[in-house]
Enzyme design. Structure first.
Site, PDB file in Angstrom:
ATOM      1  N   ARG A  37      88.810  42.256  95.389  1.00  0.00           N
ATOM      2  CA  ARG A  37      88.675  41.271  96.473  1.00  0.00           C
ATOM      3  C   ARG A  37      89.692  40.131  96.344  1.00  0.00           C
ATOM      4  NH1 ARG A  37      82.693  40.061  96.081  1.00  0.00           N
ATOM      5  NH2 ARG A  37      81.701  42.091  96.311  1.00  0.00           N
ATOM      6  N   ARG A  41      88.110  35.638 101.269  1.00  0.00           N
ATOM      7  CA  ARG A  41      87.780  34.343 101.884  1.00  0.00           C
ATOM      8  C   ARG A  41      87.950  33.152 100.958  1.00  0.00           C
ATOM      9  NH1 ARG A  41      81.866  35.416 103.909  1.00  0.00           N
ATOM     10  NH2 ARG A  41      81.964  36.679 102.025  1.00  0.00           N
ATOM     11  N   ARG A  50      91.835  35.247 109.689  1.00  0.00           N
ATOM     12  CA  ARG A  50      90.704  36.046 110.131  1.00  0.00           C
ATOM     13  C   ARG A  50      89.759  35.305 111.076  1.00  0.00           C
ATOM     14  NH1 ARG A  50      86.756  38.810 107.642  1.00  0.00           N
ATOM     15  NH2 ARG A  50      86.023  38.486 109.735  1.00  0.00           N
ATOM     16  N   ASP A  86      87.914  48.292 104.227  1.00  0.00           N
ATOM     17  CA  ASP A  86      86.510  48.241 103.827  1.00  0.00           C
ATOM     18  C   ASP A  86      86.044  49.662 103.537  1.00  0.00           C
ATOM     19  OD1 ASP A  86      83.359  48.102 104.560  1.00  0.00           O
ATOM     20  OD2 ASP A  86      84.103  46.155 103.906  1.00  0.00           O
ATOM     21  N   TYR A 164      74.424  53.105 101.937  1.00  0.00           N
ATOM     22  CA  TYR A 164      74.594  52.198 103.081  1.00  0.00           C
ATOM     23  C   TYR A 164      74.144  52.853 104.389  1.00  0.00           C
ATOM     24  CZ  TYR A 164      77.312  48.355 100.970  1.00  0.00           C
ATOM     25  OH  TYR A 164      77.707  47.257 100.258  1.00  0.00           O
TER      26      TYR A 164
END
Length: 367
Positions: A37, A41, A50, A86, A164
């Protein structure tokens, strides 16, 4: 800049191959380092790029993926880039709808509930048609990197994606997904096989597009015990490595190093060492010496600083890195965190981590 798509061939010459050499077990002057990552962010420029975009719309824009992949490299002397994407693009390719819900994370509008729901999935996926945007992002980014560092491609592993698709999002227990393994073992294997086949095509396509290494994320390994891991995760992890490699050979594509990262799978380290991957990624709950003892000398290790160590003062980060390097040894080793960076982390502390790996490993190698 990430402006024009050039032809996939004629990539710039690689200037820093330390990460690839370490992955293949060759000697390196310093220990290479990158962060899971690392495009994220915690960087103000990431939030800016973004801000107005839907998450998956960003994933589908090769230009934005390229920009986000390059941002951390403009700040830090990282030894590898990982394409911004992703793991849930694979279930999307199978026809499932996933939306990013603010404050909640990725959410499936219609998760798999019954075995019959498997019939709704695409049984034959044309990865170029469904995931070509990832391939374009990889090609564009590989050119835009200008040979600075290698570019890593990745995918989620079958069990993690299955969990998921059934849970419909994150879960602390994975009770719905695990209940499938106990109640519907045959249907579970059908789903896992379908996922594995798509993942194999997807990873081969990433190499054809320019990825120079591949990482498989079995992020939910910790929800399985040794028996279920043996039945429902490991065979597919092994098969993906075997099939990707034989396809790369057949198609005269580069044989890139592959990394398996199975979070919380302490019980499976010996098996993972023999699963056909050049690198085994470790989470932060494993002692380096114990991992090395179980995995042996022929596989490169990657990891495993506790991501939360980056909240410590910079001097402390330096001490923790030095200790980590002494425990792993500086060779056959790629420094990383034991999981991904968090959004509230200070970029300067990430810089301190990267710098400490380079400085201390060079020092240890000299003496």
């Amino acid at each position: 800049t990430c402006s024009s798509l050039r032809s996939p061939k004629g990539f710039p010459k690689l200037k820093n191959d330390t990460f690839l050499r370490a992955a293949r077990g060759e000697e390196t002057e310093h220990t290479p380092v990158w962060c899971m990552r690392q495009a994220g962010r915690y960087l103000p420029e990431f939030r800016e790029t973004r801000a107005s975009q839907d998450f998956f719309a960003t994933c589908r824009s090769p230009k934005l993926c390229c920009e986000l992949t390059l941002q951390p490299l403009r700040r830090f002397p990282l030894d590898a880039a990982i394409i911004f994407s992703d793991i849930l693009v694979v279930p999307q390719a199978l026809g499932m709808e996933v939306v990013m819900v603010p404050g909640k994370g990725p959410t499936f509008t219609e998760p798999l509930k019954e075995v019959e729901d498997l019939l709704k999935l695409r049984q034959k996926v044309d990865v170029t048609a469904e995931l070509g945007y990832v391939f374009q992002a990889i090609t564009l980014t590989r050119h835009s990197l200008e040979g600075k560092v290698p570019l890593i491609g990745f995918s989620g592993a079958p069990w993690t994606l299955m969990s998921y698709m059934i849970e419909g999002g994150g879960s602390t227990t994975m009770a719905k997904a695990k209940s499938w393994l106990y109640r519907h073992p045959e249907a579970s294997h059908r789903l896992l096989r379908l996922l594995a086949d798509v993942i194999i095509d997807y990873l081969v396509g990433q190499v054809a597009a320019g990825a120079q290494a591949l990482q498989l994320f079995e992020s939910h390994a910790g929800h399985l015990g040794p028996e279920q891991f043996q039945d429902f995760a490991l065979p597919y992890i092994q098969d993906i490595a075997r099939a990707v490699k034989s396809r790369l050979k057949e198609e005269a594509l580069p044989l890139v190093p592959m990394i398996i990262f199975a979070k919380d799978a302490h019980y499976a380290l010996r098996d993972l060492a023999h699963a056909g991957y050049e690198v085994v990624g470790l989470d932060w709950t494993i002692r380096p010496q114990e991992a090395r003892a179980q995995i042996g000398k022929d596989v490169t290790l990657q990891g495993n600083l506790d991501p939360c160590a980056l909240y410590a003062p910079k001097e402390k980060i330096g001490e923790l890195v030095k200790k980590m390097l002494e425990s792993f040894g500086t060779q056959r080793y790629i420094a990383n965190l034991g999981h991904g960076l968090y959004p509230d982390m200070n970029p300067e502390h990430v810089g301190a981590f990267v710098e400490a790996v380079h400085t201390h490993s060079r020092h240890i190698n000299k003496h």
